[in-house]
Write an enzyme that holds these catalytic residues in place. Sequence first.
Site, PDB file in Angstrom:
ATOM      1  N   HIS A   1       0.946   3.867  -2.779  1.00  0.00           N
ATOM      2  CA  HIS A   1       0.351   5.291  -2.619  1.00  0.00           C
ATOM      3  C   HIS A   1       1.270   6.351  -2.892  1.00  0.00           C
ATOM      4  CE1 HIS A   1      -3.287   4.720  -0.032  1.00  0.00           C
ATOM      5  NE2 HIS A   1      -3.453   3.794  -1.164  1.00  0.00           N
TER       6      HIS A   1
ATOM      7  N   ASP B   1      -2.147 -14.766  -4.266  1.00  0.00           N
ATOM      8  CA  ASP B   1      -2.540 -15.853  -5.272  1.00  0.00           C
ATOM      9  C   ASP B   1      -3.695 -15.277  -5.977  1.00  0.00           C
ATOM     10  OD1 ASP B   1      -4.644 -16.115  -3.351  1.00  0.00           O
ATOM     11  OD2 ASP B   1      -3.893 -18.121  -2.882  1.00  0.00           O
TER      12      ASP B   1
ATOM     13  N   ARG C   1       0.984  -1.125  -0.128  1.00  0.00           N
ATOM     14  CA  ARG C   1      -0.106   0.075  -0.058  1.00  0.00           C
ATOM     15  C   ARG C   1       0.777   1.135  -0.018  1.00  0.00           C
ATOM     16  NH1 ARG C   1      -2.777   2.458   4.666  1.00  0.00           N
ATOM     17  NH2 ARG C   1      -4.231   3.977   3.959  1.00  0.00           N
TER      18      ARG C   1
ATOM     19  N   HIS D   1      -5.327  -7.068  -3.787  1.00  0.00           N
ATOM     20  CA  HIS D   1      -6.320  -6.969  -2.772  1.00  0.00           C
ATOM     21  C   HIS D   1      -6.289  -8.396  -2.049  1.00  0.00           C
ATOM     22  CE1 HIS D   1      -8.198  -3.131  -3.970  1.00  0.00           C
ATOM     23  NE2 HIS D   1      -7.361  -2.982  -2.733  1.00  0.00           N
ATOM     24  N   THR D   2      -5.674  -9.471  -2.809  1.00  0.00           N
ATOM     25  CA  THR D   2      -5.633 -10.846  -2.028  1.00  0.00           C
ATOM     26  C   THR D   2      -4.946 -10.534  -0.927  1.00  0.00           C
ATOM     27  OG1 THR D   2      -5.115 -13.109  -2.611  1.00  0.00           O
ATOM     28  CG2 THR D   2      -3.414 -11.597  -3.283  1.00  0.00           C
TER      29      THR D   2
ATOM     30  N   TRP E   1     -10.065  -8.916   2.237  1.00  0.00           N
ATOM     31  CA  TRP E   1     -10.781  -9.298   0.924  1.00  0.00           C
ATOM     32  C   TRP E   1     -10.812 -10.871   0.755  1.00  0.00           C
ATOM     33  CZ3 TRP E   1      -8.242  -4.741   1.488  1.00  0.00           C
ATOM     34  CH2 TRP E   1      -8.854  -3.717   1.064  1.00  0.00           C
ATOM     35  N   THR E   2      -9.729 -11.446   1.271  1.00  0.00           N
ATOM     36  CA  THR E   2      -9.793 -12.927   1.248  1.00  0.00           C
ATOM     37  C   THR E   2      -9.528 -13.731   2.583  1.00  0.00           C
ATOM     38  OG1 THR E   2      -7.373 -13.045   0.618  1.00  0.00           O
ATOM     39  CG2 THR E   2      -8.594 -12.656  -1.280  1.00  0.00           C
TER      40      THR E   2
ATOM     41  N   ASP F   1     -14.400  -3.265  -6.425  1.00  0.00           N
ATOM     42  CA  ASP F   1     -14.463  -4.647  -6.601  1.00  0.00           C
ATOM     43  C   ASP F   1     -15.598  -5.165  -7.273  1.00  0.00           C
ATOM     44  OD1 ASP F   1     -12.080  -4.863  -4.883  1.00  0.00           O
ATOM     45  OD2 ASP F   1     -13.542  -4.637  -3.321  1.00  0.00           O
TER      46      ASP F   1
END
Length: 283
Positions: A7, A206, A3, A150-151, A198-199, A227
């Site tokens: 950014h 992955d 991140r 975002h995984t 998210w996961t 998303d």
Amino acid sequence: MVRLAWHDSGNFDKNVSSWPAAGGANGSIIHEPEIDFGANAGVIKAVNFLKKFKEKFPAVTWADLIQMASACAIQATGGPVIPMKYGRIDVKDGSACPERTSRGTADNAGLPDAMPPFGDGSKDAASHLRVIFYRMGFDDEGIVALSGAHTLGRAFKERSGTVEFGYGDAKASKYTGSGCPVRHDGKEGVGMPGGKAWTKNWLTFDNSYFQFLKQGPDEHLIWFPTDEALHKDAKFKVYFDKFADSKDAFFASYCKAHKQLSEQGSKFEPAEGFMLPETASKL
């Protein structure tokens, strides 16, 4: 780390020709006022973590260190080895930070929003993503590939405020507590618990982010309008489905997009930059 690097580079504007006015990966994010932008809430933790490396290797610029840390984070969590280029020059101080509204958005120097109202005035999430990422020179494939990162990671109430879950086990969601099996290496530990991901395996890089449609909605996981746009917009969905079916296809597209993001707006010395030998990595 990912991140922070995103950014730093994500305010790049391909329509601006001069450095550092064009933004991009130049280390400006460590300075005020940029570090205090709302979208950058919490990234100071990553900056502080990197300070010991900067002190040990002072010749390495902040711009390089930030991008290197991001690539290493991807690799350490099971992701691809990204063919990174180094030699970025740092901006001198906060005077090089982009203005909050300088990229045609209401705030945050053109970084994307997760939810409406969108700062660029877009009426829907797909349009917003295209406005933001086309400005940087990406196409639809690159947008979807980058979204797949975002995984990894989580959102926190104390940072973006987009979720109700915060720091620590007491404020963790179903998959973000201390005992959750999320690591690529199979070891215990999640670092700081809390937030919402998210996961389920949010410390494993992955293609599980793209399994959303196959697995079905899960109230314990994040799925923002940006998303959702990736599988509801017909042009985005081509790549969403492709990456859901093939981790190799996702990794190939992600490497290309990540490398582009890490270099855009950068000024290198020497001008062509340099690569590190493959044997240099100890991951």
